[in-house]
Write a protein that holds these residues in place. Structure first.
Motif: not given
Lengths: 511, 308
Positions: A437-463
């Motif tokens: 939940t935390l990761a997903t929620a933060l991903s949808w806040i644009p200023p945090y997206t680059p950081f959080v999505m980068m962090n999730r990148m190798t864990a096959d996040p949902p398309l």
């Protein structure tokens, strides 16, 4: 566009000419190298031999401690010898015992070289960590332990030095063992409670507890051994049983049958993105500083007027963003290229068999190379870097344009810094639960997206998350740049007090 | 007649309730040196910024070199702002070359031109110096050179003389004279009437955002009555009924200053003195100076400017 590029080129050239840029480019790798080397160096050279005295009223524990310390010392020497065998150019004395990847067969070596096995040419045995010394002159093992401790105080406090043929040395600690230590032993050990009697460890240095641990461990082991024997148990058998371990195999369900085993490479795959997040963070940060300095210089010097008589505010802003992005990317590319070079250099010519023999850590460069080759990490990083940079740079250039001095700008910057702390704090939690939940929620806040999505990148996040957040990030960045253009246009010519938030919002609506 | 280099029609700029420029209309013919005179806060800089399209007028239209947008013709305009500043870490030649490239010059030509200009105006030895190492006067010269490096047709200089020592003021005047000699149009603003007097073909005086005078220096002087200064050999007062004399004042040194009515001829006053056999120790016909015109037109607003 020609003017945008001219401005960008000047920004780039002037930025890379500054001392700050070069300090930045060298500081980061230097910090990493230092972070690896310094502890090793300290381990090797830094800590002096600790001299201590021991008074044992039980009469039986001191030999146990001495044996344990001597074994410890021998292990250190062996480790040093193995390291020497691995790195030394002069291989001859080891030639029979060093494998192709320079691993010393220590037992074989010891057996064949006999007692002289430490006398290898060129090998310097490490200084002993601890050295027991006799009680200093005038202090005698008489009366209560308190009396002895009292007599030792001047040495322990450093007022007096130990003298020997080798010179002066400080007394690091005194270990005083009361007669009734065995009776005082508690089960279970009341750790942290207020212990008033027991083994006394006197030392001014509270930080270096290595000696205390080296003394405590054999004493505890010895007391346990006696307790087992007192109850008629075979101590060796008990110890053997205590070492029982259930084997654990980590398996990854996502992998093909037969390859499920989780290795270092899989763990890396989860942690490597964190390294990129750090890089992104540092890059955005240093770039922000450059951008702010450059805007404020033009504004406070009023060069801005000359510029604005030649180019539009939009061209100027775009030029600055591009120029400084180029400088930031140069810095980043240098770091990454340096890292890849080291990896390539380390990985060159090492066959997987050799790597396996050399142990997991030697495999690291190969693993990193494999991950970079087989995942989207690197392209994702470049994309998120650019978007993240544009977003934050847009904010910073707009706010910077409203300030007249670096000092005024600092107060704005502190808000942005606090904001930027969040991805740093959450960075350790996100890889543990990359699609939580935390990761997903933060991903949808644009200023945090680059950081959080980068962090999730190798864990096959949902398309849905990948595309949705990317779309939102692009839109938001576009909005920020548009708004920045509006604010910049007015702010850059304004002098006096920085505007209030309400005023900024009014500028946004102004045609 | 050519199209004017610059034309302002009813230009107004307001900041909230404050009117910085109030319905200003101007026409600057091509090839002339045009002075912008006015006390502090008169709206000179605001007007110049509007001309350059750095800020937009609230009302009115501006046409620069025949174009409604200065940015469209930016390559043909050079600008020196009021507050002088340069990139501190850049070298003198590269600053000049950079600004010239922003005006459309190619980098190679701009570099050559920068070195030429620095040599011509006595800064050859400082071409490679960082601008932070230059004295204020040198820095300002570099900035002026940066403004004209791309050989613009139309040069706008905001307070080009402020902060310069007399020698460098002369160099600055030379730069402006050179520009005029090559047929360029120059607008400059100043507080110092002496510069305006020496350089301007035409001038405008503005105060509180309004135009008070627009014309040649001779026309400006013509707005004030001419004066005659004389001293009587015997002392005493000159007769009050000399031809064309409107008033008389005794100066602290004993001389008399007579103010003449419009169109009155100082020669007629002298002739009348002879005719009446008034013996004079000295006689001079004084032209009104721009300074007088300025003080009279601007009045109390100029108090501050006079002490500069």
């Amino acid at each position: 566009m020609r003017y945008v590029l001219l401005i960008a080129w000047r920004e780039f050239v002037e930025t890379i000419k500054t001392r700050g840029f070069w300090i930045g480019i060298l500081l980061f790798p230097a910090l990493i190298v230092l972070g690896v080397l310094v502890p090793r160096l300290i381990e090797k050279k830094g800590i002096p031999t600790r001299h201590f005295v021991m008074v044992d009223r039980t009469g039986t524990l001191a030999p146990v401690i001495r044996t344990a310390l001597a074994e410890r010392e021998l292990r250190r020497q062996e480790e040093a010898l193995v390291e020497f065998a691995r790195t030394a150019k002069y291989q001859e004395p080891f030639s029979y015992f060093v494998s192709s990847n320079r691993v010393l067969d220590l037992p074989g070596w010891k057996q064949s070289a006999g007692t002289n096995w430490l006398g290898v040419r060129g090998f310097v045995a490490p200084k002993p960590r601890f050295a027991e010394v006799p009680l200093p002159e005038g202090v005698r093992d008489e009366g209560s332990l308190e009396t002895v401790a009292e007599a030792l105080r001047p040495w322990l406090r450093g007022d007096r030095k130990l003298t020997s043929a080798a010179g002066e040395a400080a007394l690091f600690a005194a270990v005083l063992i009361p007669t009734n230590l065995a009776e005082l032993a508690a089960r279970p050990n009341p750790a942290g409670t207020n212990v008033t009697a027991g083994l006394q460890y006197w030392s001014e240095n509270l930080a270096d507890t290595a000696l205390l641990e080296a003394v405590q461990t054999p004493v505890n082991a010895e007391l346990r051994r006696r307790a087992y024997e007192g109850r008629g148990l075979d101590a060796a058998l008990v110890r053997g049983i205590e070492q029982t371990r259930a084997p654990v195999v980590s398996l990854n369900p996502k992998k093909a049958v037969g390859e499920e085993q989780v290795g270092l490479s899989d763990r890396l795959r989860q942690w490597l993105p964190s390294a990129f997040v750090y890089l992104l963070w540092i890059a955005i940060f240093s770039v922000a500083q450059m951008l702010l300095t450059s805007v404020i210089e033009e504004k406070s010097n009023r060069i801005i007027e000359v510029l604005l008589s030649s180019v539009t505010p939009g061209e100027l802003m775009l030029g600055k963003l591009l120029g400084i992005a180029a400088a930031g990317l140069t810095m980043l590319a240098t770091w990454i290229a340096g890292m890849l070079l080291v990896i390539a250099w380390k990985a060159a010519g090492v066959t997987p068999e050799q790597a396996a023999a050399a142990g997991a850590m030697a495999n690291l460069p190969l693993d990193v190379a494999a991950i970079l080759r087989t995942t989207w990490l690197l392209p994702a990083f470049v994309m998120y870097f650019l978007l993240g940079y544009l977003l934050y740079a847009g904010l910073i250039i707009a706010l910077g344009s409203t300030c007249n001095t670096i000092k005024e700008a600092q107060s704005f910057m502190s808000v942005i810094i606090v904001f930027l702390m969040v991805p740093l704090f959450t960075m350790t939690f996100i890889p543990r639960d990359p699609n939580g939940t935390l990761a997903t929620a933060l991903s949808w806040i644009p200023p945090y997206t680059p950081f959080v999505m980068m962090n999730r990148m190798t864990a096959d996040p949902p398309l849905r998350d990948v595309i949705g957040t990317l779309f939102l990030l692009v839109a938001f960045t576009g909005f920020v740049l548009w708004g920045a253009g509006r604010v910049f246009r007015i702010g850059i010519l304004r002098t006096g007090q920085p505007p209030k938030l309400v005023e900024l919002l009014r500028w946004l609506r102004k045609p | 007649m050519h199209t004017p280099a610059l034309e302002l029609r009813e230009v107004t700029k307001t900041y909230g309730a404050f009117t910085a420029v109030d319905r200003l209309s101007l026409s600057v013919p091509a090839g002339c040196v045009y002075g912008f005179l006015g006390p502090n806060g008169a709206g000179k800089t605001t007007t110049l910024r509007m001309i350059l399209e750095i800020i937009r007028p609230t009302q009115g239209t501006i046409s620069v070199l025949g174009s409604p947008s200065a940015l469209a013709v930016r390559r043909r305009i050079g600008y020196l702002p009021e507050e002088k500043g340069l990139y501190k870490k850049m070298r003198a030649w590269s600053v000049i070359a950079y600004f010239a490239t922003l005006k459309g010059m190619s980098p190679a030509v701009a570099t050559r031109r920068a070195h030429e200009l620095l040599e011509r105006y006595g800064l050859k030895d400082f071409a490679d110096a960082r601008t932070e190492a230059l004295s204020k006067g040198m820095g300002q010269k570099v900035q002026v050179l940066a403004a004209v490096a791309h050989d613009p047709e139309f040069v706008i200089l905001d307070e080009p003389f402020s902060g310069l020592d007399p020698v460098n003021q002369t160099v600055m005047e030379d730069i402006i004279t050179d520009l005029r000699a090559r047929g360029r149009t120059v607008i400059f603003s100043t507080h110092v009437m002496a510069h305006a007097e020496r350089l301007c073909d035409r001038l405008v005086i503005i105060a509180r955002g309004r135009k008070l005078f627009d014309g040649t220096p001779a026309e400006a002087r013509g707005t004030l009555p001419r004066r005659v200064r004389l001293a009587l050999e015997a002392g005493g007062e000159p007769a009050a009924d000399l031809p064309g004399v409107l008033g008389r004042v005794q100066l602290p040194d004993g001389q008399w200053e007579l103010q003449l009515g419009e169109g009155a001829d100082p020669q007629a006053v002298l002739a009348a003195c002879f005719a009446r056999q008034i013996r004079l120790r000295s006689f001079s016909a004084e032209e009104a100076t721009l300074h007088d015109v300025f003080v009279k037109l601007v009045g109390p607003d100029a108090t501050e400017a006079r002490f500069r």
